[in-house]
Design an enzyme around this catalytic site. Structure first.
Site, mmCIF file in Angstrom:
data_model
loop_
_atom_site.group_PDB
_atom_site.id
_atom_site.type_symbol
_atom_site.label_atom_id
_atom_site.label_comp_id
_atom_site.label_asym_id
_atom_site.label_seq_id
_atom_site.Cartn_x
_atom_site.Cartn_y
_atom_site.Cartn_z
ATOM 1 C CB CYS A 103 5.369 -2.970 -1.438
ATOM 2 S SG CYS A 103 6.388 -3.783 -0.190
ATOM 3 C CB VAL A 104 6.230 2.280 1.002
ATOM 4 C CG1 VAL A 104 5.489 2.739 -0.235
ATOM 5 C CG2 VAL A 104 5.300 2.198 2.186
#
Length: 126
Positions: A103-104
């Site tokens: 998750c960025v």
């Protein structure tokens, strides 16, 4: 290789498929919060947009002979990492098998949405 398409998820907005099935796995393209019935982004909050993304992913996975439970890896893109906790609340309702995940935060997403998610999952199709 099988190209996946369903009317229950937004049509590709470029030269790509909604998903590809290869060797017992389905690889989805990233889904954003486009309502496939209106072809517009109607949701405004991270929670609403994540719900629409999950509905879109569910339709693609189902068409590909898969489901959330068969997911092995997700990649999640957020426009603002401050939305992480709220995103997780909705995401967690769907991916109860806890697949691997990245998750960025990204600078921008298509159509100015707040979230995009892609999935790799096992499938019954070959």
């Amino acid at each position: 290789m099988i190209k996946i398409h369903t009317e229950k998820a937004p049509a590709a907005v470029g030269p790509y498929s909604q998903a590809i099935v290869s060797k017992g796995m389905v690889y989805t393209s990233g889904q954003i919060a486009i309502n496939p019935l209106t072809n517009t982004v109607e949701a405004t909050t991270i929670e609403e947009q994540t719900e629409q993304v999950m509905k879109n992913l569910g339709a693609v996975l189902s068409t590909a002979g898969s489901s959330y439970e068969k997911a092995v890896k997700t990649t999640c893109f957020l426009a603002d990492m401050n939305d992480f906790a709220a995103f997780n609340e909705v995401y967690g309702k769907y991916f109860t098998n806890l697949p691997a995940r990245s998750c960025v935060a990204v600078k921008t997403l298509p159509k100015g949405v707040l979230v995009e998610v892609e999935v790799i999952a096992e499938t019954s199709l070959n």
